[in-house]
Motif scaffolding. Structure first.
Motif, PDB file in Angstrom:
ATOM      1  N   ARG A 111      -4.403   7.614  -2.164  1.00  0.00           N
ATOM      2  CA  ARG A 111      -4.182   8.808  -1.344  1.00  0.00           C
ATOM      3  C   ARG A 111      -2.821   8.764  -0.661  1.00  0.00           C
ATOM      4  N   ALA A 112      -2.301   9.931  -0.358  1.00  0.00           N
ATOM      5  CA  ALA A 112      -0.960  10.029   0.217  1.00  0.00           C
ATOM      6  C   ALA A 112      -0.918   9.420   1.612  1.00  0.00           C
ATOM      7  N   VAL A 115      -9.416  -1.631   1.379  1.00  0.00           N
ATOM      8  CA  VAL A 115      -9.646  -0.179   1.321  1.00  0.00           C
ATOM      9  C   VAL A 115      -8.725   0.464   0.287  1.00  0.00           C
ATOM     10  N   ALA A 116      -7.454   0.063   0.289  1.00  0.00           N
ATOM     11  CA  ALA A 116      -6.486   0.637  -0.656  1.00  0.00           C
ATOM     12  C   ALA A 116      -6.840   0.297  -2.095  1.00  0.00           C
ATOM     13  N   LEU A 117      -7.275  -0.944  -2.343  1.00  0.00           N
ATOM     14  CA  LEU A 117      -7.553  -1.338  -3.720  1.00  0.00           C
ATOM     15  C   LEU A 117      -8.890  -0.789  -4.218  1.00  0.00           C
ATOM     16  N   VAL A 126       0.836  -1.205   0.000  1.00  0.00           N
ATOM     17  CA  VAL A 126       0.000   0.000   0.000  1.00  0.00           C
ATOM     18  C   VAL A 126       0.870   1.254   0.000  1.00  0.00           C
ATOM     19  N   GLY A 127       1.976   1.208   0.750  1.00  0.00           N
ATOM     20  CA  GLY A 127       2.895   2.342   0.754  1.00  0.00           C
ATOM     21  C   GLY A 127       3.465   2.616  -0.627  1.00  0.00           C
ATOM     22  N   THR A 128       3.776   1.549  -1.353  1.00  0.00           N
ATOM     23  CA  THR A 128       4.292   1.714  -2.717  1.00  0.00           C
ATOM     24  C   THR A 128       3.239   2.348  -3.628  1.00  0.00           C
ATOM     25  N   ILE A 157      -3.706   1.983   6.094  1.00  0.00           N
ATOM     26  CA  ILE A 157      -4.721   0.948   5.918  1.00  0.00           C
ATOM     27  C   ILE A 157      -5.568   0.773   7.173  1.00  0.00           C
ATOM     28  N   GLY A 158      -5.409   1.631   8.158  1.00  0.00           N
ATOM     29  CA  GLY A 158      -6.321   1.696   9.287  1.00  0.00           C
ATOM     30  C   GLY A 158      -6.515   0.400  10.045  1.00  0.00           C
TER      31      GLY A 158
END
Length: 366
Positions: A113-114, A304-306, A103-105, A138-139
């Motif tokens: 989002r940043a 959430v990221a995807l 997710v960081g990548t 990613i909470g």
């Protein structure tokens, strides 16, 4: 005749899985929980209560892990803490850290989002739930609650179980549930903005503890005599409790008593469903639920990221399809992680546990 044959085959499969330590019905609850959470984050939050999905995860975790601890304690008179924490570390850490890097990548490439660097540190340290959740990549707030709980619970369980019956252990867990409710009431009473209360470990651990209560008292896979209402009265009572927690919209209730009402409702529901091999069994234990449950942890980590990654597609194919595409990508990622990370590490962990047991047995017989 065919229906009866299929029913018998299904019942036999469930019996075999139980004999190997599994509780088949839990796959259905695990699948339901992750689908509720993903659906809520995918835009259906007005229909699917994401917080209930998390509460369902908490209860399931408390019930399952305490049942395993109980089995080990009843067999050996103790718990192998090294093996317990090995299982937690191998199960939780590798997929989590891999997903955080992934997710960081994506964030560094500007595809989602940043990332807040401070939030990234909180994710790594399991302190997300005491940091503004919306600021974390990613909470992982609910995972933090679980890890804080299991840091101390096995030791607490052994110390108490050595001195009193399992029923009294369950009563102590229930008293701790009341204590956590009191803490929630105090926090809500003292704060002007209490919207973060449901994220904190010291105000949400009771959702796990309610599962521990069922594992220690009236456990449907360990205690054959059922002290709770029979199947249909239990379903009705659990339904009334859970529906009431959904329909009461007062914010103070939602941040305090809601989780207690849900805890009692889930205790009754789980007990009835796990004992109900005829109706709930086939619904909750099938190939689809087992598949979703198998990948539920990584789905929780990455979805959430995807979904965010696919959000720009909404301008072309519409929001529902863009969200669905994000969920499908989440399944692909989870299947990849399971195949190349979770499976090999799981095999290594089982070999290591067997060696630990053999070494322990050798020391005892020496």
């Amino acid at each position: 005749m065919l229906k009866r044959l299929i029913g018998r085959m299904h019942s036999t499969e469930r019996t075999l899985r139980k004999s190997h330590g599994a509780i088949p019905t839990l796959d259905g609850f695990r699948a339901l929980a992750i689908l509720i959470v993903m659906g809520s984050h995918g835009g259906l939050n007005r229909i699917l209560p994401g917080q209930f999905g998390v509460t369902l995860f908490f209860f399931l975790s408390g019930y399952l892990i305490t049942t395993l601890l109980r089995r080990e304690f009843e067999a050996d008179g103790s718990v192998n803490f090294a093996a317990f924490y090995l299982r937690r570390v191998v199960r939780i850490f590798p997929p989590m850290y891999l997903t955080i890097v992934f997710v960081g990548t994506l964030s560094l490439l500007g595809l989602i989002r940043a990332i807040n660097p401070e939030g990234l540190i909180f994710d790594f340290l399991f302190l997300t739930n005491y940091f503004p959740v919306s600021s974390v990549p990613i909470g992982l707030w609910s995972l933090a609650v679980e890890e804080h709980f299991y840091l101390l619970f096995p030791l607490f369980f052994v110390l108490v179980a050595r001195r009193m019956s399992l029923a009294r252990c369950a009563l102590i867990c229930l008293m701790l549930c009341a204590l956590v409710l009191g803490v929630r009431l105090w926090e809500v009473g003292r704060l002007d903005d209490f919207t973060d209360v449901n994220f904190w470990s010291h105000t949400r651990m009771d959702s796990i503890l309610f599962g521990c209560v069922l594992a220690l008292w009236n456990n449907p896979v360990a205690d054959p005599i059922n002290r709770l209402p029979s199947r249909w009265p239990s379903y009705l009572l659990a339904g009334l409790l859970l529906v009431s927690a959904f329909v009461i919209r007062d914010e103070e209730f939602r941040q305090t008593y809601r989780y207690t009402v849900q805890g009692f409702g889930l205790l009754i529901l789980f007990n009835a469903a796990i004992r109900d091999a005829r109706l709930a069994g086939p619904i909750l234990d099938n190939r689809v639920t087992r598949f979703v449950a198998l990948h539920s942890y990584t789905l929780y980590l990455v979805h959430v990221a995807l979904i965010d990654l696919c959000a720009p597609l909404a301008n072309v194919i519409g929001y529902p399809l863009a969200t669905l595409f994000g969920i499908l990508l989440s399944f692909f990622f989870a299947m990849t992680v399971h195949r190349f990370v979770e499976q090999p590490l799981g095999e290594w962990r089982r070999k290591t546990e067997r060696k630990m047991r053999d070494d322990r047995a050798a020391v005892q017989t020496a």
